[in-house]
Design a protein around this motif. Structure first.
Motif, PDB file in Angstrom:
ATOM      1  N   LEU A 162     -28.132 -90.423 -65.666  1.00  0.00           N
ATOM      2  CA  LEU A 162     -27.914 -90.105 -67.077  1.00  0.00           C
ATOM      3  C   LEU A 162     -27.339 -88.700 -67.241  1.00  0.00           C
ATOM      4  O   LEU A 162     -26.466 -88.477 -68.098  1.00  0.00           O
ATOM      5  CB  LEU A 162     -29.226 -90.232 -67.842  1.00  0.00           C
ATOM      6  CG  LEU A 162     -29.159 -90.093 -69.365  1.00  0.00           C
ATOM      7  CD1 LEU A 162     -28.241 -91.160 -69.962  1.00  0.00           C
ATOM      8  CD2 LEU A 162     -30.551 -90.207 -69.978  1.00  0.00           C
ATOM      9  N   MET A 163     -27.801 -87.754 -66.443  1.00  0.00           N
ATOM     10  CA  MET A 163     -27.258 -86.391 -66.525  1.00  0.00           C
ATOM     11  C   MET A 163     -25.767 -86.378 -66.211  1.00  0.00           C
ATOM     12  O   MET A 163     -24.973 -85.716 -66.891  1.00  0.00           O
ATOM     13  CB  MET A 163     -28.015 -85.480 -65.565  1.00  0.00           C
ATOM     14  CG  MET A 163     -29.463 -85.209 -65.945  1.00  0.00           C
ATOM     15  SD  MET A 163     -29.631 -84.251 -67.466  1.00  0.00           S
ATOM     16  CE  MET A 163     -29.097 -82.636 -66.890  1.00  0.00           C
ATOM     17  N   GLU A 165     -23.742 -88.883 -66.506  1.00  0.00           N
ATOM     18  CA  GLU A 165     -23.041 -89.598 -67.571  1.00  0.00           C
ATOM     19  C   GLU A 165     -22.866 -88.708 -68.799  1.00  0.00           C
ATOM     20  O   GLU A 165     -21.797 -88.686 -69.419  1.00  0.00           O
ATOM     21  CB  GLU A 165     -23.818 -90.862 -67.934  1.00  0.00           C
ATOM     22  CG  GLU A 165     -23.054 -91.828 -68.824  1.00  0.00           C
ATOM     23  CD  GLU A 165     -21.921 -92.537 -68.093  1.00  0.00           C
ATOM     24  OE1 GLU A 165     -20.994 -93.029 -68.777  1.00  0.00           O
ATOM     25  OE2 GLU A 165     -21.956 -92.596 -66.849  1.00  0.00           O
ATOM     26  N   PHE A 166     -23.905 -87.973 -69.165  1.00  0.00           N
ATOM     27  CA  PHE A 166     -23.801 -87.043 -70.290  1.00  0.00           C
ATOM     28  C   PHE A 166     -22.724 -85.993 -70.024  1.00  0.00           C
ATOM     29  O   PHE A 166     -21.940 -85.643 -70.909  1.00  0.00           O
ATOM     30  CB  PHE A 166     -25.135 -86.360 -70.547  1.00  0.00           C
ATOM     31  CG  PHE A 166     -26.068 -87.130 -71.433  1.00  0.00           C
ATOM     32  CD1 PHE A 166     -25.613 -87.731 -72.601  1.00  0.00           C
ATOM     33  CD2 PHE A 166     -27.411 -87.243 -71.118  1.00  0.00           C
ATOM     34  CE1 PHE A 166     -26.464 -88.448 -73.428  1.00  0.00           C
ATOM     35  CE2 PHE A 166     -28.283 -87.950 -71.938  1.00  0.00           C
ATOM     36  CZ  PHE A 166     -27.808 -88.559 -73.093  1.00  0.00           C
ATOM     37  N   ARG A 169     -19.336 -87.637 -70.529  1.00  0.00           N
ATOM     38  CA  ARG A 169     -19.074 -87.995 -71.920  1.00  0.00           C
ATOM     39  C   ARG A 169     -18.891 -86.773 -72.810  1.00  0.00           C
ATOM     40  O   ARG A 169     -18.177 -86.822 -73.812  1.00  0.00           O
ATOM     41  CB  ARG A 169     -20.228 -88.836 -72.460  1.00  0.00           C
ATOM     42  CG  ARG A 169     -20.407 -90.160 -71.746  1.00  0.00           C
ATOM     43  CD  ARG A 169     -19.436 -91.184 -72.228  1.00  0.00           C
ATOM     44  NE  ARG A 169     -19.531 -92.427 -71.481  1.00  0.00           N
ATOM     45  CZ  ARG A 169     -19.042 -93.578 -71.908  1.00  0.00           C
ATOM     46  NH1 ARG A 169     -18.424 -93.636 -73.076  1.00  0.00           N
ATOM     47  NH2 ARG A 169     -19.138 -94.666 -71.169  1.00  0.00           N
ATOM     48  N   MET A 170     -19.554 -85.667 -72.458  1.00  0.00           N
ATOM     49  CA  MET A 170     -19.466 -84.464 -73.281  1.00  0.00           C
ATOM     50  C   MET A 170     -18.308 -83.566 -72.876  1.00  0.00           C
ATOM     51  O   MET A 170     -18.155 -82.463 -73.393  1.00  0.00           O
ATOM     52  CB  MET A 170     -20.776 -83.680 -73.193  1.00  0.00           C
ATOM     53  CG  MET A 170     -21.981 -84.422 -73.749  1.00  0.00           C
ATOM     54  SD  MET A 170     -21.903 -84.634 -75.536  1.00  0.00           S
ATOM     55  CE  MET A 170     -22.047 -82.938 -76.075  1.00  0.00           C
ATOM     56  N   THR A 220     -30.938 -95.917 -72.526  1.00  0.00           N
ATOM     57  CA  THR A 220     -30.064 -94.833 -72.983  1.00  0.00           C
ATOM     58  C   THR A 220     -28.792 -94.783 -72.150  1.00  0.00           C
ATOM     59  O   THR A 220     -27.682 -94.615 -72.676  1.00  0.00           O
ATOM     60  CB  THR A 220     -30.794 -93.483 -72.891  1.00  0.00           C
ATOM     61  OG1 THR A 220     -32.013 -93.543 -73.635  1.00  0.00           O
ATOM     62  CG2 THR A 220     -29.931 -92.358 -73.452  1.00  0.00           C
ATOM     63  N   LEU A 224     -25.081 -95.569 -73.575  1.00  0.00           N
ATOM     64  CA  LEU A 224     -24.048 -94.556 -73.459  1.00  0.00           C
ATOM     65  C   LEU A 224     -22.795 -95.124 -72.790  1.00  0.00           C
ATOM     66  O   LEU A 224     -21.673 -94.732 -73.109  1.00  0.00           O
ATOM     67  CB  LEU A 224     -24.584 -93.365 -72.655  1.00  0.00           C
ATOM     68  CG  LEU A 224     -23.810 -92.057 -72.706  1.00  0.00           C
ATOM     69  CD1 LEU A 224     -23.735 -91.529 -74.126  1.00  0.00           C
ATOM     70  CD2 LEU A 224     -24.451 -91.031 -71.799  1.00  0.00           C
ATOM     71  N   ILE A 377     -24.906 -92.094 -79.886  1.00  0.00           N
ATOM     72  CA  ILE A 377     -26.051 -91.898 -79.001  1.00  0.00           C
ATOM     73  C   ILE A 377     -27.114 -91.014 -79.648  1.00  0.00           C
ATOM     74  O   ILE A 377     -28.321 -91.202 -79.426  1.00  0.00           O
ATOM     75  CB  ILE A 377     -25.601 -91.299 -77.644  1.00  0.00           C
ATOM     76  CG1 ILE A 377     -26.760 -91.276 -76.645  1.00  0.00           C
ATOM     77  CG2 ILE A 377     -24.998 -89.912 -77.832  1.00  0.00           C
ATOM     78  CD1 ILE A 377     -27.291 -92.618 -76.290  1.00  0.00           C
ATOM     79  N   PRO A 404     -34.800 -88.250 -72.124  1.00  0.00           N
ATOM     80  CA  PRO A 404     -33.355 -88.336 -72.386  1.00  0.00           C
ATOM     81  C   PRO A 404     -32.915 -87.441 -73.545  1.00  0.00           C
ATOM     82  O   PRO A 404     -31.772 -86.971 -73.556  1.00  0.00           O
ATOM     83  CB  PRO A 404     -33.145 -89.819 -72.732  1.00  0.00           C
ATOM     84  CG  PRO A 404     -34.310 -90.528 -72.138  1.00  0.00           C
ATOM     85  CD  PRO A 404     -35.452 -89.564 -72.250  1.00  0.00           C
ATOM     86  N   TYR A 408     -29.756 -84.836 -73.351  1.00  0.00           N
ATOM     87  CA  TYR A 408     -28.654 -84.851 -74.303  1.00  0.00           C
ATOM     88  C   TYR A 408     -28.485 -83.500 -74.988  1.00  0.00           C
ATOM     89  O   TYR A 408     -27.369 -82.969 -75.104  1.00  0.00           O
ATOM     90  CB  TYR A 408     -28.902 -85.945 -75.339  1.00  0.00           C
ATOM     91  CG  TYR A 408     -27.930 -85.935 -76.496  1.00  0.00           C
ATOM     92  CD1 TYR A 408     -26.626 -86.387 -76.345  1.00  0.00           C
ATOM     93  CD2 TYR A 408     -28.321 -85.464 -77.751  1.00  0.00           C
ATOM     94  CE1 TYR A 408     -25.732 -86.367 -77.408  1.00  0.00           C
ATOM     95  CE2 TYR A 408     -27.443 -85.450 -78.820  1.00  0.00           C
ATOM     96  CZ  TYR A 408     -26.149 -85.901 -78.644  1.00  0.00           C
ATOM     97  OH  TYR A 408     -25.267 -85.873 -79.694  1.00  0.00           O
ATOM     98  N   PHE A 411     -26.602 -80.616 -73.030  1.00  0.00           N
ATOM     99  CA  PHE A 411     -25.138 -80.593 -73.025  1.00  0.00           C
ATOM    100  C   PHE A 411     -24.570 -80.305 -74.407  1.00  0.00           C
ATOM    101  O   PHE A 411     -23.538 -79.635 -74.529  1.00  0.00           O
ATOM    102  CB  PHE A 411     -24.600 -81.914 -72.476  1.00  0.00           C
ATOM    103  CG  PHE A 411     -24.820 -82.075 -71.011  1.00  0.00           C
ATOM    104  CD1 PHE A 411     -24.044 -81.377 -70.105  1.00  0.00           C
ATOM    105  CD2 PHE A 411     -25.820 -82.893 -70.531  1.00  0.00           C
ATOM    106  CE1 PHE A 411     -24.250 -81.498 -68.746  1.00  0.00           C
ATOM    107  CE2 PHE A 411     -26.046 -83.030 -69.180  1.00  0.00           C
ATOM    108  CZ  PHE A 411     -25.258 -82.328 -68.272  1.00  0.00           C
TER     109      PHE A 411
END
Length: 498
Positions: A162-163, A165-166, A169-170, A220, A224, A377, A404, A408, A411
């Motif tokens: 997830l980290m 992916e964030f 995405r960011m 999550t 995402l 998200i 999560p 989020y 970032f």
């Protein structure tokens, strides 16, 4: 081009296409460097905070009470002592499962919950887990602990994914392309999960909440990645154990998230049908009596981090500590707080307010996302947080949903701090980053023992520190969900679209 213009372009002072492109490139490079350094500092902060508070100061924080820890559970599993394993969720589930095997399709809640005072507070669909384990011959205490351990490991792995992916995405994928940066990012997610007190506590006391925490992390992640059906499947599976997650179906329908709703229904409907076939339709509906009772009474014990628990403790309406010296004031796992009309009304009003906020906040996010705007998200995470805070009873492990949220926010706040133009704005953004760090440090450690000295005073409101920390994170989510890069034509927005 004249040499003077070339120099001005290189310095970022030339007006026009070349100058603006050069300035944008410099801004992106500075932003990526800031992100890489901040992630590294965050990793060191997590390690230091957990080492200082979780190891060095642990004797002062837990007071030598002998509370079960993860290490204790692992020693019990390895030492062939399953009879001493903590069974916070499994014991009442086993009691109900055994009762149903003996009595068939009768009212298990009346017999186990209301008569025997065993806190089987789950829907009958939760016993499908026991049915599956029984079918393959794995009904053993050590197996329960090992499955919970696997769920904790899965949570750590999910946070590592997830980290990353964030970051992508960011718009921080450039900053995290290096092997060391990618490893640091993944390690930050995994270590943060293993240091997060709600996650650790759920495993230490034997709660099935470790399954739900893992499910929310991966839900999550899939949400995402725009895999709405898989996200719905995971939260549908969570609903079979924790009915309040059914609110995500309403949340999805309001946003026309049809894939999410289909995934949820594909799990919940067959699960409910199976429970009715095994235990009866009537007994399944009797669970509503339990929910009504929980809503009217709640818990005064300090671990209940909700409006309900806070008010019970302020009014001294029921014990909030485990006492071994006075049986009359001892909090017992089979007891609930006495009914209090003020607490009941406040619980109801606050619960409705939190649920409505979670359902309706940024309800048009999906439409904006389809048009190239902001991603929904933030709305997903706000809903998960509100659905947890708004319940009458939310124990410490239930706040694993905030893991999560912290990832989020990290970032989003890095993005804001990197793009602020004035010194005052940047200081405010850095201040929010410090608030996030303080919030994570609080959530990652157990401060209940030193605060238990305030139990009989009007300052016992401080025992609800986890509840207030959750409110702070919710505030950060709502007020910083739109990073500066979301504005049209911004550097960050261009980087994300490239």
């Amino acid at each position: 081009m004249r040499s003077k213009d070339f120099v001005r372009a290189a310095e970022g002072t030339l007006e026009g296409p070349l100058g603006s492109s050069r300035t944008a490139a410099v801004d992106i490079l500075a932003k990526d460097r800031f992100a890489a350094w901040t992630v590294s500092v965050a990793f060191l902060f997590v390690l230091c905070a957990d080492t200082l508070l979780g190891v060095v100061f642990r004797p002062y924080l837990d007071g030598g009470t002998g509370d079960t820890t993860v290490w204790d559970v692992l020693l019990l599993v390895a030492g062939r002592s399953p009879e001493r394993l903590p069974l916070d969720s499994w014991e009442p589930m086993m009691t109900a499962f055994t009762w149903l095997r003996e009595h068939g399709k009768e009212n298990v809640y009346d017999a186990v919950f209301f008569t025997q005072h065993v806190k089987f507070q789950y829907p009958l669909t939760s016993l499908l887990v026991m049915e599956a384990l029984s079918a393959v011959g794995l009904m053993h205490l050590r197996i329960y602990a090992l499955i919970n351990l696997l769920m904790v490991v899965a949570t750590a792995g999910g946070m590592a994914l997830l980290m990353r992916e964030f970051a992508e995405r960011m718009g921080f994928d450039r900053a995290m392309r290096g092997g060391v940066s990618r490893l640091t990012l993944a390690a930050l997610g995994a270590v943060a999960a293993l240091c997060f007190y709600p996650v650790v506590k759920a495993f230490a006391v034997g709660q099935i909440q470790v399954w739900l925490n893992a499910a929310f992390v991966f839900a999550t992640l899939f949400y995402l990645r725009d895999r709405r059906v898989l996200a719905g499947v995971l939260l549908g599976a969570s609903t079979l154990i924790k009915p309040q997650m059914s609110l995500f179906l309403v949340w999805a329908l309001l946003r026309r998230e049809w894939g999410f709703a289909v995934g949820w229904a594909a799990v919940v409907l067959p699960g409910f049908a199976a429970a009715c076939a095994l235990y009866g339709f009537g007994p399944s509906l009797h669970y509503l009596d339990v929910l009504s009772f929980l809503g009217q009474h709640g818990e005064s014990y300090y671990s209940n981090q909700t409006v309900n628990g806070l008010l019970h403790r302020l009014l001294h309406n029921g014990p909030n500590l485990m006492s071994t010296t006075n049986g009359d004031t001892e909090w017992r796992g089979s007891a609930f707080a006495p009914y209090h009309p003020l607490v009941h009304i406040a619980t109801l009003v606050s619960g409705v307010a939190f649920v409505l906020f979670g359902l309706l906040w940024r309800i048009k996010d999906r439409t904006g996302a389809l048009k190239g705007g902001r991603q929904p998200i933030a709305s997903f995470l706000v809903a998960g947080t509100c659905f947890t805070i708004g319940t009458p009873i939310a124990w410490v492990p239930h706040y694993g949903v905030l893991l999560p949220v912290c990832a989020y926010l990290l970032f989003v706040l890095i993005d804001r701090a990197a793009l602020e133009r004035t010194g005052g704005d940047r200081r405010r953004s850095l201040g929010r980053l410090l608030m996030l760090g303080a919030g994570f440090a609080i959530l990652s450690n157990d401060f209940f023992h030193p605060l238990s000295e305030l139990a009989d005073t009007s300052y016992n409101i401080l025992q609800s520190y986890l509840f207030f920390t959750a409110l702070m994170l919710l505030h950060l989510l709502v007020t910083t969900a739109d990073a500066p890069g979301d504005a049209p034509g911004s550097v960050s927005g261009a980087a994300r679209r490239s």
